[in-house]
Write an enzyme that holds these catalytic residues in place. Sequence first.
Site, PDB file in Angstrom:
ATOM      1  N   HIS A  94      -7.556   1.411  13.806  1.00  0.00           N
ATOM      2  CA  HIS A  94      -7.131   2.293  12.968  1.00  0.00           C
ATOM      3  C   HIS A  94      -8.368   3.928  12.715  1.00  0.00           C
ATOM      4  O   HIS A  94      -7.787   3.941  11.749  1.00  0.00           O
ATOM      5  CB  HIS A  94      -6.697   1.983  11.298  1.00  0.00           C
ATOM      6  CG  HIS A  94      -5.162   1.153  11.568  1.00  0.00           C
ATOM      7  ND1 HIS A  94      -4.769   0.648  12.776  1.00  0.00           N
ATOM      8  CD2 HIS A  94      -4.325   1.913  11.105  1.00  0.00           C
ATOM      9  CE1 HIS A  94      -4.023   0.500  12.488  1.00  0.00           C
ATOM     10  NE2 HIS A  94      -2.991   1.292  11.621  1.00  0.00           N
ATOM     11  N   LYS A 144       1.320 -10.070   8.597  1.00  0.00           N
ATOM     12  CA  LYS A 144       1.143  -9.522   7.611  1.00  0.00           C
ATOM     13  C   LYS A 144       1.291  -9.863   6.063  1.00  0.00           C
ATOM     14  O   LYS A 144       0.101  -9.913   5.147  1.00  0.00           O
ATOM     15  CB  LYS A 144       2.040  -8.023   7.383  1.00  0.00           C
ATOM     16  CG  LYS A 144       1.733  -7.287   6.675  1.00  0.00           C
ATOM     17  CD  LYS A 144       0.511  -6.029   7.163  1.00  0.00           C
ATOM     18  CE  LYS A 144       0.436  -4.941   5.775  1.00  0.00           C
ATOM     19  NZ  LYS A 144       0.783  -3.570   5.980  1.00  0.00           N
ATOM     20  N   ASN A 186      -7.035  -3.208   9.931  1.00  0.00           N
ATOM     21  CA  ASN A 186      -6.818  -1.564  11.020  1.00  0.00           C
ATOM     22  C   ASN A 186      -7.542  -1.186  12.103  1.00  0.00           C
ATOM     23  O   ASN A 186      -8.411  -1.004  12.490  1.00  0.00           O
ATOM     24  CB  ASN A 186      -8.373  -1.230   9.603  1.00  0.00           C
ATOM     25  CG  ASN A 186      -8.007  -0.712   8.157  1.00  0.00           C
ATOM     26  OD1 ASN A 186      -6.303  -0.411   7.911  1.00  0.00           O
ATOM     27  ND2 ASN A 186      -8.515  -1.004   6.977  1.00  0.00           N
ATOM     28  N   ARG A 230      -8.258  -8.018   4.327  1.00  0.00           N
ATOM     29  CA  ARG A 230      -6.497  -7.538   5.232  1.00  0.00           C
ATOM     30  C   ARG A 230      -6.918  -6.045   5.602  1.00  0.00           C
ATOM     31  O   ARG A 230      -6.803  -5.841   6.173  1.00  0.00           O
ATOM     32  CB  ARG A 230      -6.207  -7.268   3.708  1.00  0.00           C
ATOM     33  CG  ARG A 230      -5.180  -5.883   3.851  1.00  0.00           C
ATOM     34  CD  ARG A 230      -4.251  -5.948   2.750  1.00  0.00           C
ATOM     35  NE  ARG A 230      -2.863  -4.948   2.669  1.00  0.00           N
ATOM     36  CZ  ARG A 230      -1.809  -4.446   2.162  1.00  0.00           C
ATOM     37  NH1 ARG A 230      -1.804  -4.843   1.240  1.00  0.00           N
ATOM     38  NH2 ARG A 230      -1.239  -3.245   2.292  1.00  0.00           N
ATOM     39  N   LYS A 252       0.520  -1.304   0.110  1.00  0.00           N
ATOM     40  CA  LYS A 252      -0.528   0.038  -0.781  1.00  0.00           C
ATOM     41  C   LYS A 252       0.513   1.308   0.187  1.00  0.00           C
ATOM     42  O   LYS A 252       1.511   1.932   1.016  1.00  0.00           O
ATOM     43  CB  LYS A 252      -0.800  -0.220   1.133  1.00  0.00           C
ATOM     44  CG  LYS A 252      -2.005  -0.755   1.059  1.00  0.00           C
ATOM     45  CD  LYS A 252      -2.909   0.115   2.412  1.00  0.00           C
ATOM     46  CE  LYS A 252      -4.126  -1.325   2.762  1.00  0.00           C
ATOM     47  NZ  LYS A 252      -4.288  -0.686   3.804  1.00  0.00           N
ATOM     48  N   HIS A 255      -6.811   7.119  13.067  1.00  0.00           N
ATOM     49  CA  HIS A 255      -6.772   7.861  11.869  1.00  0.00           C
ATOM     50  C   HIS A 255      -7.558   9.179  12.322  1.00  0.00           C
ATOM     51  O   HIS A 255      -7.432  10.142  12.070  1.00  0.00           O
ATOM     52  CB  HIS A 255      -7.277   7.348  10.752  1.00  0.00           C
ATOM     53  CG  HIS A 255      -6.247   6.607  10.239  1.00  0.00           C
ATOM     54  ND1 HIS A 255      -6.440   5.724   9.688  1.00  0.00           N
ATOM     55  CD2 HIS A 255      -5.177   5.959  10.478  1.00  0.00           C
ATOM     56  CE1 HIS A 255      -5.774   4.739   8.864  1.00  0.00           C
ATOM     57  NE2 HIS A 255      -4.557   5.325   9.445  1.00  0.00           N
TER      58      HIS A 255
HETATM   59  N1  LIG Z   1       1.285   1.458   3.976  1.00  0.00           N
HETATM   60  C1  LIG Z   1       0.759   0.581   5.074  1.00  0.00           C
HETATM   61  O1  LIG Z   1       0.763  -0.608   5.121  1.00  0.00           O
HETATM   62  C2  LIG Z   1       0.605   1.307   6.278  1.00  0.00           C
HETATM   63  C3  LIG Z   1      -0.012   0.670   7.198  1.00  0.00           C
HETATM   64  C4  LIG Z   1       1.039   1.623   8.443  1.00  0.00           C
HETATM   65  C5  LIG Z   1       1.229   2.786   8.046  1.00  0.00           C
HETATM   66  N2  LIG Z   1       1.636   3.238   7.396  1.00  0.00           N
HETATM   67  C6  LIG Z   1       1.826   4.863   7.482  1.00  0.00           C
HETATM   68  O2  LIG Z   1       3.147   4.970   8.106  1.00  0.00           O
HETATM   69  C7  LIG Z   1       3.453   6.335   8.673  1.00  0.00           C
HETATM   70  C8  LIG Z   1       4.404   5.914   9.512  1.00  0.00           C
HETATM   71  O3  LIG Z   1       5.199   5.224  10.081  1.00  0.00           O
HETATM   72  P1  LIG Z   1       6.335   5.587  11.154  1.00  0.00           P
HETATM   73  O4  LIG Z   1       5.526   5.664  12.842  1.00  0.00           O
HETATM   74  O5  LIG Z   1       7.446   4.624  10.487  1.00  0.00           O
HETATM   75  O6  LIG Z   1       6.477   7.218  10.757  1.00  0.00           O
HETATM   76  P2  LIG Z   1       7.660   8.140  10.035  1.00  0.00           P
HETATM   77  O7  LIG Z   1       8.236   8.134   9.129  1.00  0.00           O
HETATM   78  O8  LIG Z   1       7.291   9.218  10.874  1.00  0.00           O
HETATM   79  O9  LIG Z   1       9.063   8.792  11.283  1.00  0.00           O
HETATM   80  C9  LIG Z   1       8.433   8.374  12.463  1.00  0.00           C
HETATM   81  C10 LIG Z   1       9.463   9.514  12.686  1.00  0.00           C
HETATM   82  O10 LIG Z   1      10.825   9.229  12.761  1.00  0.00           O
HETATM   83  C11 LIG Z   1      12.189   9.638  12.091  1.00  0.00           C
HETATM   84  N3  LIG Z   1      12.574   8.184  11.728  1.00  0.00           N
HETATM   85  C12 LIG Z   1      12.503   7.410  11.124  1.00  0.00           C
HETATM   86  N4  LIG Z   1      13.956   6.275  11.377  1.00  0.00           N
HETATM   87  C13 LIG Z   1      14.860   6.961  12.081  1.00  0.00           C
HETATM   88  C14 LIG Z   1      15.689   6.528  12.151  1.00  0.00           C
HETATM   89  N5  LIG Z   1      16.000   5.391  12.362  1.00  0.00           N
HETATM   90  N6  LIG Z   1      16.953   7.319  13.288  1.00  0.00           N
HETATM   91  C15 LIG Z   1      16.594   8.949  13.442  1.00  0.00           C
HETATM   92  N7  LIG Z   1      14.974   9.464  12.651  1.00  0.00           N
HETATM   93  C16 LIG Z   1      13.874   8.419  11.408  1.00  0.00           C
HETATM   94  C17 LIG Z   1      11.324  10.163  10.960  1.00  0.00           C
HETATM   95  O11 LIG Z   1      12.291  11.319  10.346  1.00  0.00           O
HETATM   96  C18 LIG Z   1       9.962  10.951  11.968  1.00  0.00           C
HETATM   97  O12 LIG Z   1      10.144  12.353  11.848  1.00  0.00           O
HETATM   98  C19 LIG Z   1       2.436   7.186   8.201  1.00  0.00           C
HETATM   99  O13 LIG Z   1       1.920   7.590   7.376  1.00  0.00           O
HETATM  100  C20 LIG Z   1       1.116   5.933   7.882  1.00  0.00           C
HETATM  101  O14 LIG Z   1      -0.346   6.100   7.322  1.00  0.00           O
HETATM  102  C21 LIG Z   1       1.819   3.054   6.262  1.00  0.00           C
END
Ligand SMILES: NC(=O)c1ccc[n+]([C@@H]2O[C@H](COP(=O)([O-])OP(=O)(O)OC[C@H]3O[C@@H](n4cnc5c(N)ncnc54)[C@H](O)[C@@H]3O)[C@@H](O)[C@H]2O)c1
Length: 515
Positions: free
Chosen positions: A406, A385, A403, A399, A301, A410
């Site tokens: 969520h 997953k 959620n 799938r 996704k 959200h």
């Molecule tokens: N595609 C999907 O199936 C799916 C599923 C669940 C969530 N998501 C999406 O994922 C997003 C959330 O992802 P997240 O929680 O990873 O947040 P994110 O990508 O915003 O990362 C969180 C913070 O940590 C920082 N960061 C990331 N890795 C780091 C590292 N190793 N060292 C230092 N800083 C680091 C980033 O720059 C950011 O500021 C949401 O947008 C959500 O919608 C997508």
Amino acid sequence: MGSGKSTVAREVAHRLGVPCLDLDAEIERRAGVDIPTLFEREGERAFRALEVETLRLLLGDVEDAVVALGGGTVANVESRHALLRAGTLVTLDADLAELVRRVAGEGGRPLLQGVDPERRLRELLSSRADAYAECHGRVPSGARDPRAIAEDVVALARRELIAVPLGRRTYRVEVGSGVRHGSGAHAAAMCDGDKLLLVSDRNVAPHWANSLRGALEAEGRKVVEVVLPPGEEHKSIETVNLIWERALDGGMDRGCGVVSLGGGVVGDLAGFAASTLLRGIPVGHLPTTVLSMADSAIGGKTGFDTRHGKNLVGTFHQPSFVTCDVEVLGTLPERDRISGLAEIAKSAWLAGESEVAAIEDDAAALRRGEPEALIRAVRMSATLKARIVTEDERESGTRALLNLGHTVGHALEAAEGYAGLRHGEAVALGMVAAFKLAVKLGSARTDDQQRARALLSSLGLPVDVEGRLDAATLAYIAADKKRRGGQVTFVIPGAPGEVELRPLPLEQVGDLLRM
Ligand SMILES: NC(=O)c1ccc[n+]([C@@H]2O[C@H](COP(=O)([O-])OP(=O)(O)OC[C@H]3O[C@@H](n4cnc5c(N)ncnc54)[C@H](O)[C@@H]3O)[C@@H](O)[C@H]2O)c1
């Protein structure tokens, strides 16, 4: 047929110090006759049925073993997926001419009786190509020394890969410490163009981009790089445009690929950009947050947010590889690391009792960020997953269970303008709300509710949702894209492993949540 699997299996078993079994021999033992006779007397259908049953019994009985499988065994989808779950499934690849040379003059091959072997082998390889692609890895066999082939098989098995079996789009998730060093080779294998686009963000790039760039360059590729502004507030079409522009300015063509290095935001944006650039080029993910390793990097996704809500524009675009190296979590701020544990708790609840118990046992270690506990938890979550994505790639059914937490999560994020709560924190609160609904609807017992709340809390996640369920949050629930004709589809949890989708009228949701 003729790939050398029996010889290689014996070599592998010898190296691993475990028994070697041959499925055909087991079938003959059960049938009391040899396979040519079985084919002759009862036909291929009866043989296949016995094959499926013998494999099922074997997988139930055997702990550690190497099993040489007939080439047709994995053509059966249930058998193949059971094998993928039970251990490491390896396809030995030999080219057609070598296979023909090996089977020439051999008798006792029922599938080659009375036909031109080359033509028949070509037909079998072509009709089974999708099935043979659904494995943990392919090892070239051909004219190589079986001992060298066995070495490769053992090395593959030791990586404990998780396969996402989608025919020729099958990919593998690797979880471990230091596994990022192999990602140059995975990126090189996904495309043959001369350039790779490396997408990261300003928080991740200073720590991890240099070494990844080096690994990609070591494979002879030019690296075009884009470093995005970080965070959910930048998960927008403007940021996607930065990626598109950089790729096109950098001279990327359809033979090139994208590598994402970052959390869920970077992965979703890079995946979306890859799916649309030049009408779609491959992408591989190196997730750098707990959430992205456990969840978002797997499943294809992609997307970005609009002022109407989260992830409202996106595509399905499966990655070519996912490499989860827990060492990169060392630079992740503690709040973000803990936030990601919400998706792990969610996965455990969807998976079942033993997974929930394992996270309960590991909760303190996970909270401290201990690598071994993180590897176990990410593997559990990635396995779940992978299974759900295989069952329902495009979210037309099961799938949507992912959620859990969520819908309210959200809405809480949106109500805070995506700037207050972390995604995982919002999911934890959303799970607490989902249990509240579930108890009122009679799906969950209060014991389950308390256990889930205690689990989230022991991981360091927020659980006090009550004061947050205000009119603004409900308005965002109403706008949830899953709403159909005034109903909101909620994931309603029960005991671990018992979770269902239930459409609920919006007013009822409001009443139940406020009560
Ligand atoms: N595609 C999907 O199936 C799916 C599923 C669940 C969530 N998501 C999406 O994922 C997003 C959330 O992802 P997240 O929680 O990873 O947040 P994110 O990508 O915003 O990362 C969180 C913070 O940590 C920082 N960061 C990331 N890795 C780091 C590292 N190793 N060292 C230092 N800083 C680091 C980033 O720059 C950011 O500021 C949401 O947008 C959500 O919608 C997508």
